[in-house]
Design a protein around this motif. Structure first.
Motif, PDB file in Angstrom:
ATOM      1  N   GLY A  64       8.379  85.859  11.758  1.00  0.00           N
ATOM      2  CA  GLY A  64       7.437  86.521  10.867  1.00  0.00           C
ATOM      3  C   GLY A  64       7.536  86.073   9.424  1.00  0.00           C
ATOM      4  O   GLY A  64       6.794  86.558   8.568  1.00  0.00           O
ATOM      5  N   PRO A 113       1.769  92.651   7.390  1.00  0.00           N
ATOM      6  CA  PRO A 113       2.133  93.093   8.732  1.00  0.00           C
ATOM      7  C   PRO A 113       1.090  92.808   9.795  1.00  0.00           C
ATOM      8  O   PRO A 113       1.426  92.492  10.947  1.00  0.00           O
ATOM      9  CB  PRO A 113       2.344  94.605   8.557  1.00  0.00           C
ATOM     10  CG  PRO A 113       2.662  94.787   7.120  1.00  0.00           C
ATOM     11  CD  PRO A 113       1.872  93.741   6.404  1.00  0.00           C
ATOM     12  N   LEU A 116       1.342  89.778  12.182  1.00  0.00           N
ATOM     13  CA  LEU A 116       2.214  89.768  13.354  1.00  0.00           C
ATOM     14  C   LEU A 116       1.457  90.210  14.603  1.00  0.00           C
ATOM     15  O   LEU A 116       1.590  89.604  15.674  1.00  0.00           O
ATOM     16  CB  LEU A 116       3.433  90.660  13.131  1.00  0.00           C
ATOM     17  CG  LEU A 116       4.615  89.985  12.422  1.00  0.00           C
ATOM     18  CD1 LEU A 116       4.285  89.671  10.970  1.00  0.00           C
ATOM     19  CD2 LEU A 116       5.873  90.823  12.507  1.00  0.00           C
ATOM     20  N   ASP A 162      12.526  87.708  10.828  1.00  0.00           N
ATOM     21  CA  ASP A 162      11.471  88.156   9.921  1.00  0.00           C
ATOM     22  C   ASP A 162      12.138  88.682   8.653  1.00  0.00           C
ATOM     23  O   ASP A 162      12.959  89.595   8.702  1.00  0.00           O
ATOM     24  CB  ASP A 162      10.631  89.255  10.571  1.00  0.00           C
ATOM     25  CG  ASP A 162       9.344  89.536   9.803  1.00  0.00           C
ATOM     26  OD1 ASP A 162       9.242  89.143   8.631  1.00  0.00           O
ATOM     27  OD2 ASP A 162       8.440  90.167  10.379  1.00  0.00           O
ATOM     28  N   HIS A 212       6.356  95.268   8.813  1.00  0.00           N
ATOM     29  CA  HIS A 212       6.382  94.224   9.837  1.00  0.00           C
ATOM     30  C   HIS A 212       7.038  94.707  11.124  1.00  0.00           C
ATOM     31  O   HIS A 212       6.557  94.413  12.224  1.00  0.00           O
ATOM     32  CB  HIS A 212       7.119  92.992   9.300  1.00  0.00           C
ATOM     33  CG  HIS A 212       6.291  92.158   8.386  1.00  0.00           C
ATOM     34  ND1 HIS A 212       6.131  90.806   8.531  1.00  0.00           N
ATOM     35  CD2 HIS A 212       5.550  92.484   7.288  1.00  0.00           C
ATOM     36  CE1 HIS A 212       5.346  90.325   7.585  1.00  0.00           C
ATOM     37  NE2 HIS A 212       4.985  91.329   6.811  1.00  0.00           N
TER      38      HIS A 212
END
Length: 347
Positions: free
Chosen positions: A244, A250, A253, A276, A287
């Motif tokens: 990520g 976010p 993702l 990430d 995330h």
């Protein structure tokens, strides 16, 4: 003995769906692994011109054995806080968190592809303790900036076969194999066999290694930059590994997860973010939660410095992060505590 299996799109641990019936802030965790990048637990540096950079502040020297001892000492608390899995590497990761040049020597292998005994011993201690605690290990074999220390493609194949044979003959059933880190970044690897368009050959090679009728589950990881997966890797890998880092928010993702599922040739298999560097654990939208809501496992990556764009290297201060060496493997910073506090909310 801890075991890891794949049931369709889910991971199963010890014969049961991972995190069955558990939720995190209302998000179902069934079949998912809450994981963290702890890549440098077996790190060392054979380059006398760079090894001084990793010196512990209290002793003024670098000590690979101390690094692994402190890693082992921290593991029980990770498990108690709710961690399911961690990624560790034979060739580790950048000891500066992020770096452009990598003159240090953390190869892990001889030029011919034999696993060096010191790395074997340190990794074995970590894998054994993970087995005892019930933690899954994602074992990465190659890292960019170090793969050039292996002479040629036969050496790469030997390294893969040697690692897989060692894991299998040791009887460990809780180890997933990651062939290499971020294979889709064009400048990362010296050897073409590790790059995105050919790495599926090494995945197949790893899968061909068997012992007493058993093989390991194998994948390789991709950056969030195109292509986030290739059709060949998607067909060959047992599970999908993506990162990520570098994503704008976010929602990206969730888009990546959907793009993978829409890729020609996709068949149901687990999708995992195992790196990430975006946190915001105190916010309702972040995330971690977005990935989990999309049905993908999520992995915390704390490089040891404030995340920058583009990322910048940092010298480890024995306090911040889980990658910049020397590493404090405890949860001694606000960011680390926020991650493990979030894990403890899973019920």
């Amino acid at each position: 003995m801890t075991s890891i299996e794949i049931w369709g799109t889910d991971f199963a641990v010890d014969g049961q769906l991972a995190n069955q019936g558990r939720t995190l802030d209302g998000i179902p965790l069934d079949g998912l692994l809450l994981n963290s990048r702890m890549i440098n637990g077996a790190f060392d540096d054979a380059n006398p011109d760079t090894v001084h950079q990793w010196a512990y502040p209290d002793t003024g020297i670098w000590d690979a054995q101390r690094n692994t001892r402190e890693f082992l000492a921290a593991m029980p608390q990770w498990k108690a806080d709710g961690l399911d899995a961690f990624t560790i590497g034979v060739q580790g990761g950048s000891p500066q968190g992020y770096s452009t040049e990598q003159p240090w020597d953390n190869a892990g292998f001889t030029a011919e592809g034999a696993l060096l005994e010191g790395y074997r011993e340190r990794l074995a201690k970590i894998i054994e303790e993970a087995d005892r605690l019930g933690l899954v290990v994602i074992l990465d074999i190659f890292y960019h900036g170090q793969d050039h220390r292996l002479r040629d493609e036969p050496a790469l194949k030997r390294a893969v076969a040697e690692v897989c044979t060692w894991v299998l003959r040791s009887g460990w059933r809780h180890v997933l194999i990651e062939i290499a880190n971020e294979v889709n970044w064009h400048s990362h690897y010296t050897h073409g066999l590790i790059k995105a368009d050919r790495v599926h050959e090494l995945i197949a090679h790893a899968k061909s290694v068997t012992h007493e009728g058993r093989r390991l589950l194998v994948s390789t990881s991709f950056l969030a930059h195109p292509p986030i997966i290739t059709e060949q890797v998607l067909a060959e890998a047992d599970f999908v590994l993506i990162h990520g880092n570098g994503t704008p928010g976010p929602e990206r993702l969730a888009e990546m997860v959907e793009e993978i599922r829409a890729t020609p040739g996709y068949t149901p298999k687990p999708i995992m973010f195992n790196e990430d560097d975006h946190f915001d654990f105190d916010k309702p939208r972040n995330h971690m939660k977005t990935a989990l809501s999309a049905g993908a496992s999520w992995g915390y990556f704390d490089p040891g410095s404030v995340t920058t764009n583009p990322p910048q290297p940092t010298i480890g201060d024995y306090h911040n992060g889980y990658q910049a060496v020397p590493v404090d493997w405890t949860a001694g910073t606000e960011t680390k505590r926020a991650f493990f506090t979030t894990l403890r909310r899973a019920r």
